[in-house]
Write a protein that holds these residues in place. Structure first.
Motif, PDB file in Angstrom:
ATOM      1  N   ALA A  73       0.661  -0.896   0.457  1.00 13.11           N
ATOM      2  CA  ALA A  73       0.307  -0.058  -0.111  1.00 13.11           C
ATOM      3  C   ALA A  73       0.998   1.150   0.244  1.00 13.11           C
ATOM      4  CB  ALA A  73      -1.031   0.363   1.095  1.00 13.11           C
ATOM      5  N   GLU A  74       2.159   0.935   0.751  1.00 12.13           N
ATOM      6  CA  GLU A  74       2.963   2.004   1.216  1.00 12.13           C
ATOM      7  C   GLU A  74       3.412   2.781  -0.360  1.00 12.13           C
ATOM      8  OE1 GLU A  74       4.919   4.136   3.821  1.00 12.13           O
ATOM      9  OE2 GLU A  74       2.690   4.308   4.723  1.00 12.13           O
ATOM     10  N   GLU A  75       3.973   1.202  -1.282  1.00 13.02           N
ATOM     11  CA  GLU A  75       4.587   1.675  -2.831  1.00 13.02           C
ATOM     12  C   GLU A  75       3.797   2.497  -3.342  1.00 13.02           C
ATOM     13  OE1 GLU A  75       7.564  -1.347  -2.607  1.00 13.02           O
ATOM     14  OE2 GLU A  75       5.764  -2.431  -3.861  1.00 13.02           O
ATOM     15  N   LEU A  76       2.659   1.647  -3.275  1.00 12.15           N
ATOM     16  CA  LEU A  76       0.941   2.415  -4.569  1.00 12.15           C
ATOM     17  C   LEU A  76       0.956   3.558  -3.995  1.00 12.15           C
ATOM     18  CD1 LEU A  76      -1.103  -0.828  -4.519  1.00 12.15           C
ATOM     19  CD2 LEU A  76       0.487   0.106  -6.735  1.00 12.15           C
ATOM     20  N   ALA A  77       1.146   4.176  -3.261  1.00 11.82           N
ATOM     21  CA  ALA A  77       0.812   5.294  -2.682  1.00 11.82           C
ATOM     22  C   ALA A  77       1.913   6.323  -3.220  1.00 11.82           C
ATOM     23  CB  ALA A  77       0.485   5.729  -0.693  1.00 11.82           C
ATOM     24  N   ALA A  78       3.505   6.047  -2.994  1.00 13.59           N
ATOM     25  CA  ALA A  78       3.859   6.555  -3.840  1.00 13.59           C
ATOM     26  C   ALA A  78       3.880   6.757  -4.865  1.00 13.59           C
ATOM     27  CB  ALA A  78       5.466   6.143  -3.043  1.00 13.59           C
ATOM     28  N   LEU A  79       3.800   5.851  -6.155  1.00 13.54           N
ATOM     29  CA  LEU A  79       3.582   5.610  -6.930  1.00 13.54           C
ATOM     30  C   LEU A  79       2.562   6.788  -7.694  1.00 13.54           C
ATOM     31  CD1 LEU A  79       4.162   1.898  -7.659  1.00 13.54           C
ATOM     32  CD2 LEU A  79       5.282   3.421  -8.745  1.00 13.54           C
ATOM     33  N   ALA A  80       1.455   6.644  -7.363  1.00 14.77           N
ATOM     34  CA  ALA A  80       0.516   7.480  -6.886  1.00 14.77           C
ATOM     35  C   ALA A  80       0.306   9.366  -6.635  1.00 14.77           C
ATOM     36  CB  ALA A  80      -1.309   6.944  -6.523  1.00 14.77           C
ATOM     37  N   LEU A  81       1.689   9.431  -6.335  1.00 15.89           N
ATOM     38  CA  LEU A  81       1.657  10.624  -5.168  1.00 15.89           C
ATOM     39  C   LEU A  81       2.485  11.451  -6.898  1.00 15.89           C
ATOM     40  CD1 LEU A  81       1.675  13.086  -3.634  1.00 15.89           C
ATOM     41  CD2 LEU A  81       3.511  12.004  -2.008  1.00 15.89           C
ATOM     42  N   GLY A  82       3.816  10.574  -7.075  1.00 17.82           N
ATOM     43  CA  GLY A  82       4.751  10.928  -8.373  1.00 17.82           C
ATOM     44  C   GLY A  82       3.608  10.924  -9.507  1.00 17.82           C
ATOM     45  N   SER A  83       2.759   9.873  -9.389  1.00 17.30           N
ATOM     46  CA  SER A  83       2.182  10.159 -10.718  1.00 17.30           C
ATOM     47  C   SER A  83       1.254  11.704 -10.945  1.00 17.30           C
ATOM     48  CB  SER A  83       1.534   8.860 -11.492  1.00 17.30           C
ATOM     49  OG  SER A  83       0.006   9.185 -12.612  1.00 17.30           O
ATOM     50  N   ARG A  84       0.560  12.146  -9.648  1.00 18.55           N
ATOM     51  CA  ARG A  84      -0.323  13.486  -9.786  1.00 18.55           C
ATOM     52  C   ARG A  84       0.838  14.324  -9.523  1.00 18.55           C
ATOM     53  NH1 ARG A  84      -3.795  10.472  -4.782  1.00 18.55           N
ATOM     54  NH2 ARG A  84      -4.917   8.887  -6.275  1.00 18.55           N
ATOM     55  N   MET A  85       2.136  14.528  -9.123  1.00 22.91           N
ATOM     56  CA  MET A  85       3.045  15.356  -9.478  1.00 22.91           C
ATOM     57  C   MET A  85       3.225  15.607 -10.536  1.00 22.91           C
ATOM     58  SD  MET A  85       5.684  14.569  -6.571  1.00 22.91           S
ATOM     59  CE  MET A  85       4.897  15.092  -4.688  1.00 22.91           C
ATOM     60  N   TRP A  89       2.399  18.699 -12.332  1.00 20.82           N
ATOM     61  CA  TRP A  89       3.473  20.032 -12.953  1.00 20.82           C
ATOM     62  C   TRP A  89       4.214  20.463 -13.268  1.00 20.82           C
ATOM     63  CZ3 TRP A  89       5.734  19.093  -6.718  1.00 20.82           C
ATOM     64  CH2 TRP A  89       4.140  18.776  -6.152  1.00 20.82           C
ATOM     65  N   ALA A  90       4.474  18.762 -14.280  1.00 21.56           N
ATOM     66  CA  ALA A  90       5.219  19.488 -15.362  1.00 21.56           C
ATOM     67  C   ALA A  90       4.709  19.087 -17.012  1.00 21.56           C
ATOM     68  CB  ALA A  90       5.830  17.311 -16.398  1.00 21.56           C
ATOM     69  N   ASP A  91       5.406  18.948 -18.237  1.00 23.61           N
ATOM     70  CA  ASP A  91       4.376  19.011 -19.671  1.00 23.61           C
ATOM     71  C   ASP A  91       3.016  18.158 -19.862  1.00 23.61           C
ATOM     72  OD1 ASP A  91       6.087  17.551 -21.554  1.00 23.61           O
ATOM     73  OD2 ASP A  91       7.369  17.848 -20.013  1.00 23.61           O
ATOM     74  N   PRO A  92       1.790  18.535 -20.758  1.00 25.85           N
ATOM     75  CA  PRO A  92       1.141  17.048 -20.744  1.00 25.85           C
ATOM     76  C   PRO A  92       2.054  15.906 -21.412  1.00 25.85           C
ATOM     77  CG  PRO A  92       1.076  19.769 -22.027  1.00 25.85           C
ATOM     78  CD  PRO A  92       2.400  19.933 -21.135  1.00 25.85           C
ATOM     79  N   ALA A  93       2.536  15.605 -22.262  1.00 27.88           N
ATOM     80  CA  ALA A  93       3.586  14.804 -23.042  1.00 27.88           C
ATOM     81  C   ALA A  93       3.827  13.838 -21.577  1.00 27.88           C
ATOM     82  CB  ALA A  93       4.429  15.037 -23.236  1.00 27.88           C
ATOM     83  N   LEU A  94       4.885  14.004 -20.713  1.00 27.74           N
ATOM     84  CA  LEU A  94       4.658  13.229 -19.613  1.00 27.74           C
ATOM     85  C   LEU A  94       4.009  12.761 -18.620  1.00 27.74           C
ATOM     86  CD1 LEU A  94       8.157  15.275 -18.146  1.00 27.74           C
ATOM     87  CD2 LEU A  94       7.693  12.201 -18.999  1.00 27.74           C
ATOM     88  N   GLY A  95       2.614  14.521 -18.198  1.00 26.14           N
ATOM     89  CA  GLY A  95       1.596  14.153 -17.596  1.00 26.14           C
ATOM     90  C   GLY A  95       0.930  12.451 -17.953  1.00 26.14           C
ATOM     91  N   ARG A  96       0.482  12.216 -19.554  1.00 20.80           N
ATOM     92  CA  ARG A  96      -0.050  11.574 -19.922  1.00 20.80           C
ATOM     93  C   ARG A  96       0.644  10.313 -19.701  1.00 20.80           C
ATOM     94  NH1 ARG A  96      -1.245  15.600 -24.242  1.00 20.80           N
ATOM     95  NH2 ARG A  96       0.899  14.589 -25.134  1.00 20.80           N
ATOM     96  N   ALA A  97       1.646  10.453 -20.275  1.00 20.09           N
ATOM     97  CA  ALA A  97       2.754   8.871 -19.547  1.00 20.09           C
ATOM     98  C   ALA A  97       2.945   8.522 -18.382  1.00 20.09           C
ATOM     99  CB  ALA A  97       4.109   9.611 -20.471  1.00 20.09           C
ATOM    100  N   ALA A  98       2.616   9.344 -17.771  1.00 17.25           N
ATOM    101  CA  ALA A  98       2.549   9.020 -15.894  1.00 17.25           C
ATOM    102  C   ALA A  98       1.667   8.543 -15.743  1.00 17.25           C
ATOM    103  CB  ALA A  98       2.466  10.365 -14.641  1.00 17.25           C
ATOM    104  N   GLU A  99       0.283   9.293 -16.529  1.00 16.50           N
ATOM    105  CA  GLU A  99      -0.759   8.492 -16.285  1.00 16.50           C
ATOM    106  C   GLU A  99      -1.533   6.736 -16.982  1.00 16.50           C
ATOM    107  OE1 GLU A  99      -5.685  10.169 -16.336  1.00 16.50           O
ATOM    108  OE2 GLU A  99      -4.159  11.536 -16.892  1.00 16.50           O
ATOM    109  N   ARG A 100      -0.858   6.899 -17.576  1.00 17.35           N
ATOM    110  CA  ARG A 100      -0.724   6.025 -18.836  1.00 17.35           C
ATOM    111  C   ARG A 100       0.076   4.566 -18.080  1.00 17.35           C
ATOM    112  NH1 ARG A 100       0.241   8.195 -23.366  1.00 17.35           N
ATOM    113  NH2 ARG A 100       3.245   7.302 -23.239  1.00 17.35           N
ATOM    114  N   ALA A 101       1.650   4.705 -17.098  1.00 16.58           N
ATOM    115  CA  ALA A 101       2.261   4.255 -16.210  1.00 16.58           C
ATOM    116  C   ALA A 101       0.844   3.565 -15.293  1.00 16.58           C
ATOM    117  CB  ALA A 101       3.672   4.421 -16.097  1.00 16.58           C
ATOM    118  N   LEU A 102       0.508   4.257 -14.290  1.00 16.11           N
ATOM    119  CA  LEU A 102       0.206   3.882 -13.149  1.00 16.11           C
ATOM    120  C   LEU A 102      -1.702   3.251 -13.236  1.00 16.11           C
ATOM    121  CD1 LEU A 102      -0.261   4.425  -9.879  1.00 16.11           C
ATOM    122  CD2 LEU A 102      -1.324   7.047 -10.547  1.00 16.11           C
ATOM    123  N   MET A 103      -2.081   3.828 -14.633  1.00 12.58           N
ATOM    124  CA  MET A 103      -2.895   2.851 -15.104  1.00 12.58           C
ATOM    125  C   MET A 103      -2.787   1.384 -15.431  1.00 12.58           C
ATOM    126  SD  MET A 103      -4.933   5.410 -17.810  1.00 12.58           S
ATOM    127  CE  MET A 103      -6.231   3.543 -18.246  1.00 12.58           C
TER     128      MET A 103
END
Length: 237
Positions: A73-85, A89-103
């Protein structure tokens, strides 16, 4: 850390294409070298192809495939938090990549771990990072990866505008401000450029040798900005 988790971490650390010493493994996992020796021996007996040589370290032989990933659960929380950051805060391309990775990660989780109110309560607002701060990031990331110079039109804090050729090294986020660490050919030294003051940028075909430059840039920032601040106070254009 559970022993099973430690064994998995050892496999991850050895699966990087270079030899790793028992001391490095012990330091990374905060255990004794004796524990590392025992764990590596157990991994070898279980079929993990680890080679070891005195004075060199351990190395994973090519061709080994890691077992499916599992997170607590803690590792998932860290990954979710990093993805939301990244999304906020970053450019749209990185944001979409982070969302795909979390999915992808969430798609293979047990149902009990897919929904976690504590994880959902970790919020990352993005309204304090204006679009002008994120807009140049995609082009700059490409130039950094390709080691290509960039021509920028830049406005300093005092309003003085200039055009210059830079060697982009890295993007640094200071809480509210993104800066580009670079070697400025106009100034003949390392400089930090606020992304929202870059009026225009043109990637160039000219290549530069970036070996060791990012480390030298970071050392120059640390040496010249010994007071805690949200952004470098010296050598910022």
């Amino acid at each position: 850390m559970r022993r099973a988790d430690r064994l998995f971490q050892i496999v991850l650390l050895l699966d990087r294409g270079r030899a790793v010493t028992a001391r490095e493994l012990a330091d990374a996992l905060q255990v004794s070298e004796r524990t590392i020796y025992r764990d590596v021996a157990d991994l070898g007996r279980s079929g993990v192809p680890i080679s070891g040589e005195a004075g060199v370290g351990y190395l994973m032989r090519p061709g080994y495939r890691l077992p499916p990933l599992m997170f607590d659960a803690e590792e998932l929380a860290a990954l979710a938090l990093g993805s939301r950051m990244v999304r906020s805060w970053a450019d749209p391309a990185l944001g979409r990549a982070a969302e795909r990775a979390l999915m992808r990660i969430e798609s293979v989780l047990p149902q009990a771990l897919r929904q976690d109110p504590a994880r959902d309560a970790l919020l990352v607002p993005g309204f304090h990072v204006p679009e002008a701060m994120r807009a140049p990031m995609t082009a700059l990331r490409a130039s950094i990866a390709a080691h290509h110079k960039v021509r920028i039109a830049y406005a300093r804090a005092d309003g003085l505008a200039s055009e210059r050729v830079i060697q982009p090294l890295g993007l640094v986020f200071w809480g509210e401000t993104w800066t580009l660490g670079a070697w400025c050919e106009l100034r003949g030294g390392f400089r930090s450029f606020r992304l929202d003051r870059i009026a225009h940028l043109t990637p160039l075909d000219e290549h530069f040798d970036s070996t060791g430059m990012l480390v030298r840039y970071l050392m120059s920032v640390q040496q010249e900005d010994d007071q805690a601040s949200p952004a470098p106070s010296t050598k910022q254009e």
